[in-house]
Design a protein around this motif. Structure first.
Motif, PDB file in Angstrom:
ATOM      1  N   SER A  71       1.061  -1.028   0.480  1.00 56.36           N
ATOM      2  CA  SER A  71       0.028  -0.082  -0.100  1.00 56.36           C
ATOM      3  C   SER A  71       0.997   1.196  -0.141  1.00 56.36           C
ATOM      4  O   SER A  71       0.647   2.172   0.119  1.00 56.36           O
ATOM      5  N   GLY A  72       2.102   0.688  -0.090  1.00 54.86           N
ATOM      6  CA  GLY A  72       2.520   2.158  -0.313  1.00 54.86           C
ATOM      7  C   GLY A  72       3.413   2.560   0.961  1.00 54.86           C
ATOM      8  O   GLY A  72       4.144   3.696   1.081  1.00 54.86           O
ATOM      9  N   ARG A  73       3.230   2.178   2.187  1.00 52.46           N
ATOM     10  CA  ARG A  73       4.439   2.828   3.516  1.00 52.46           C
ATOM     11  C   ARG A  73       5.192   1.751   3.976  1.00 52.46           C
ATOM     12  O   ARG A  73       5.134   1.524   5.224  1.00 52.46           O
ATOM     13  N   ALA A  74       5.654   0.863   3.120  1.00 49.88           N
ATOM     14  CA  ALA A  74       7.500   0.386   3.448  1.00 49.88           C
ATOM     15  C   ALA A  74       8.527   1.297   4.022  1.00 49.88           C
ATOM     16  O   ALA A  74       8.542   0.422   4.738  1.00 49.88           O
ATOM     17  N   ALA A  75       8.568   2.705   4.327  1.00 48.78           N
ATOM     18  CA  ALA A  75       9.314   3.159   5.086  1.00 48.78           C
ATOM     19  C   ALA A  75       8.528   3.036   6.198  1.00 48.78           C
ATOM     20  O   ALA A  75       9.485   3.092   7.037  1.00 48.78           O
ATOM     21  N   ASP A  76       7.303   3.610   6.502  1.00 51.84           N
ATOM     22  CA  ASP A  76       7.045   3.494   8.151  1.00 51.84           C
ATOM     23  C   ASP A  76       7.053   1.591   8.760  1.00 51.84           C
ATOM     24  O   ASP A  76       6.913   1.389   9.699  1.00 51.84           O
ATOM     25  N   ALA A  77       6.684   0.122   7.336  1.00 51.98           N
ATOM     26  CA  ALA A  77       6.858  -0.709   8.114  1.00 51.98           C
ATOM     27  C   ALA A  77       8.643  -1.062   8.487  1.00 51.98           C
ATOM     28  O   ALA A  77       8.181  -1.893   9.362  1.00 51.98           O
ATOM     29  N   LEU A  78       9.447  -1.036   7.722  1.00 52.46           N
ATOM     30  CA  LEU A  78      10.558  -0.828   7.571  1.00 52.46           C
ATOM     31  C   LEU A  78      11.389  -0.189   9.005  1.00 52.46           C
ATOM     32  O   LEU A  78      12.003  -0.617   9.595  1.00 52.46           O
ATOM     33  N   GLY A  79      10.499   1.301   9.160  1.00 47.59           N
ATOM     34  CA  GLY A  79      11.051   2.141  10.122  1.00 47.59           C
ATOM     35  C   GLY A  79      10.705   1.336  11.391  1.00 47.59           C
ATOM     36  O   GLY A  79      11.305   1.467  12.674  1.00 47.59           O
ATOM     37  N   ALA A  80       9.524   0.944  11.617  1.00 47.03           N
ATOM     38  CA  ALA A  80       9.278   0.711  12.881  1.00 47.03           C
ATOM     39  C   ALA A  80       9.928  -0.509  13.247  1.00 47.03           C
ATOM     40  O   ALA A  80      10.222  -0.686  14.400  1.00 47.03           O
ATOM     41  N   LEU A  81       9.922  -1.196  12.802  1.00 47.00           N
ATOM     42  CA  LEU A  81      10.520  -2.849  11.898  1.00 47.00           C
ATOM     43  C   LEU A  81      12.419  -2.444  13.225  1.00 47.00           C
ATOM     44  O   LEU A  81      13.023  -3.448  13.270  1.00 47.00           O
ATOM     45  N   LEU A  82      12.748  -1.303  13.099  1.00 46.18           N
ATOM     46  CA  LEU A  82      14.021  -0.822  12.818  1.00 46.18           C
ATOM     47  C   LEU A  82      14.327  -0.767  14.551  1.00 46.18           C
ATOM     48  O   LEU A  82      15.176  -0.910  15.092  1.00 46.18           O
ATOM     49  N   VAL A  83      13.385   0.611  14.706  1.00 49.14           N
ATOM     50  CA  VAL A  83      13.626   1.439  15.952  1.00 49.14           C
ATOM     51  C   VAL A  83      12.914   0.011  16.202  1.00 49.14           C
ATOM     52  O   VAL A  83      13.510   0.905  17.865  1.00 49.14           O
ATOM     53  N   PHE A  84      11.764  -0.865  16.438  1.00 49.67           N
ATOM     54  CA  PHE A  84      11.726  -1.375  17.978  1.00 49.67           C
ATOM     55  C   PHE A  84      12.136  -2.421  17.790  1.00 49.67           C
ATOM     56  O   PHE A  84      12.015  -2.835  19.277  1.00 49.67           O
ATOM     57  N   SER A  85      12.395  -2.889  17.244  1.00 49.57           N
ATOM     58  CA  SER A  85      13.527  -3.990  17.429  1.00 49.57           C
ATOM     59  C   SER A  85      15.006  -3.502  18.052  1.00 49.57           C
ATOM     60  O   SER A  85      15.852  -4.270  19.296  1.00 49.57           O
ATOM     61  N   ALA A  86      15.955  -1.928  17.840  1.00 48.00           N
ATOM     62  CA  ALA A  86      16.148  -1.325  18.534  1.00 48.00           C
ATOM     63  C   ALA A  86      16.051  -0.707  19.951  1.00 48.00           C
ATOM     64  O   ALA A  86      16.711  -1.806  20.799  1.00 48.00           O
TER      65      ALA A  86
END
Length: 496
Positions: A99-114
């Motif tokens: 749906s064009g929200r790859a930045a939101d998904a990958l950013g959330a996975l990166l930030v909350f993994s950290a």
């Protein structure tokens, strides 16, 4: 004084450069189908023989943390989870990309993994002995109920029909029965094939079910990606502060649960991610959005995933008992470097232990810039035409499957499960529960048989220990409450 010595050991050019190099190595291996965090750790061990203790441990810690996160990249971009834990939220991450929200998904996975890794490390620093004592109280009875809860999550968190989710879980559990049975050690469903005596390699099966099935789908149903479906990764961190403010409870709950489950020897990030995702959906104000491209599940399960990596070090450091396959490898490295894990290491070499804690914190901070660079590079994948991309994915699947078993058997397993995965998708049967069944099936059987032998066949023994009784009641309630709710709703509807 000890903290100053520990910081002096960590904040050196050698350690920092080693962590950056091993982090890039972990990102590369973790993003490749079949090349896991355990493999990244194992490949680094020979190199650590020529290093000082702190750089050696720093290399392994950083590579493992990066590889766990890197498994989320193909999950979001290609619908191919890099780890079984990533399979819990692959559907949400992939639909956000579509749906064009790859930045939101990958950013959330990166930030909350950290964030999950950092919070897990703080628990490791402050509460290691207490959590380790709890972990040692877990026997086969407690592990059985924990696995039952994990398997239950696969049914109730999958989008669509619960019956189809149960069918998928049965497929995975059935595949998990292949090999030597427990405890008699007789070959089971091997059909005389020597390779099958060791069981179905679940990583090869996972590659087939997700990656190979996706290749088959692209061949049979060729489509061209629209602009909205291309991965726009220009603003990875734009919405993450908003997510922290909107979902602080999910972040903390996922990190806490991941640390506790990670501290249980043999449990690991897989169970933690699935249970966290299920809890997130259960207590969400918008449970209907899960599985359709909703960030809430990514936040809780992503935090839990990396927190479990830190939690696995609690029994490893306090008692010298490995929490997962990675810490089992690391314990050997610690012994080689003269750091004998156990209670005495906190007394004899406190500066090295605190240096290890600082390495954990630094590794999760380094994950942010390195992960950002990996997302930028990975985001270009979807701009590659499918007739070029799919052969590369297929080649990666073959290489990864062969690397797991070091034989063509792994490749044949991958291809067979690719056909099964494609057929399941065509019938709208979710794939993720099958993966969890494959991963947890052997653990379920082993702990059930062991418990029955201990109890001499008495089923009530599963409720005699306090922790086992609590977990058992929770697991049974997990199954009965939806049925009771459905019966009550049907009665209300009949009364009106």
């Amino acid at each position: 004084m000890v903290l100053t010595q520990a910081l002096g050991l960590v904040l050196t050019p050698q350690v920092i450069l080693t962590m950056i190099a091993s982090g890039a190595f972990g990102l590369f291996l973790g993003a490749m189908p079949g090349l896991t965090a355990t493999m990244a750790t194992a490949l680094l061990v020979p190199i650590t023989f020529f290093m000082e203790p702190v750089p050696a441990i720093a290399a392994i810690v950083t590579a493992a943390a990066m590889a766990i996160f890197a498994g989320d990249l193909p999950a979001a971009l290609l619908r191919i989870p890099g780890t079984p834990a990533s399979a819990a939220y692959t559907e949400d991450a992939w639909r956000m990309t579509r749906s064009g929200r790859a930045a939101d998904a990958l950013g959330a996975l990166l930030v909350f993994s950290a964030i999950g890794g950092i919070l897990g490390t703080l628990v490791l620093i402050l509460a290691s002995p207490a959590l380790a004592e709890v972990a040692l109280k877990f026997s086969s009875f407690e592990y059985f109920w924990l696995v039952v809860m994990g398997l239950s999550c696969a049914i109730f968190v999958s989008p669509g029909s619960a019956l189809k989710s149960m069918l998928s879980l049965v497929v995975g559990l059935t595949a998990a029965t292949v090999g030597f049975d427990n405890p008699a050690g007789q070959p089971r469903f091997t059909f005389g094939n020597v390779d099958m005596m060791a069981g179905i390699p679940f990583i090869c099966a996972m590659i087939g079910l997700f990656a190979n099935a996706e290749v088959f789908r692209a061949i049979i149903h060729p489509t061209r990606l629209t602009r909205a479906e291309r991965a726009d990764t220009s603003r990875i961190f734009a919405r993450q502060w908003h997510n922290i403010r909107c979902y602080p409870r999910q972040m903390l709950r996922g990190s806490a649960l991941g640390t506790v489950i990670g501290a249980l020897p043999g449990a690991g990030a897989d169970i933690a991610a699935w249970i966290s995702y299920a809890i997130s959906k259960r207590f969400s104000r918008t449970p209907g959005k899960f599985g359709t491209g909703h960030v809430e599940g990514l936040i809780e399960a992503g935090s839990s995933n990396n927190a479990a990596v830190s939690g696995a070090w609690i029994p490893a450091l306090v008692f010298g008992i490995p929490g997962d396959s990675i810490t089992a490898i690391v314990i050997g490295v610690l012994y080689i470097k003269g750091m004998n894990p156990g209670p005495t290491v906190f007394l004899m070499q406190p500066q090295l232990i605190y240096a290890l804690f600082f390495v954990f914190l630094l590794a999760n901070l380094i994950m942010l810039p390195l992960g950002w660079a990996a997302i930028k590079l990975g985001g270009r994948l979807l701009s590659v035409p499918q007739n070029y991309l799919m052969p590369v994915i297929m080649l990666s699947c073959i290489v990864g499957s062969f690397a797991i078993t070091n034989s063509l058997f792994g490749v044949w397993v991958m291809l067979a499960f690719g056909v099964i995965g494609f057929a399941m998708e065509e019938c709208d049967v979710p794939i993720a529960p099958a993966i969890l069944g494959l991963v947890l099936g052997p653990m379920l059987e082993k702990n059930f048989i062991t418990s029955m032998i201990k109890a001499d066949g008495n089923l009530l023994a599963f409720f005699e220990r306090p922790i086992a009784a609590a977990l058992g009641v929770m697991a049974i309630a997990f199954w009965l409450l939806p049925l009771i709710r459905a019966i009550l709703n049907r009665r209300k509807a009949g009364a009106t």
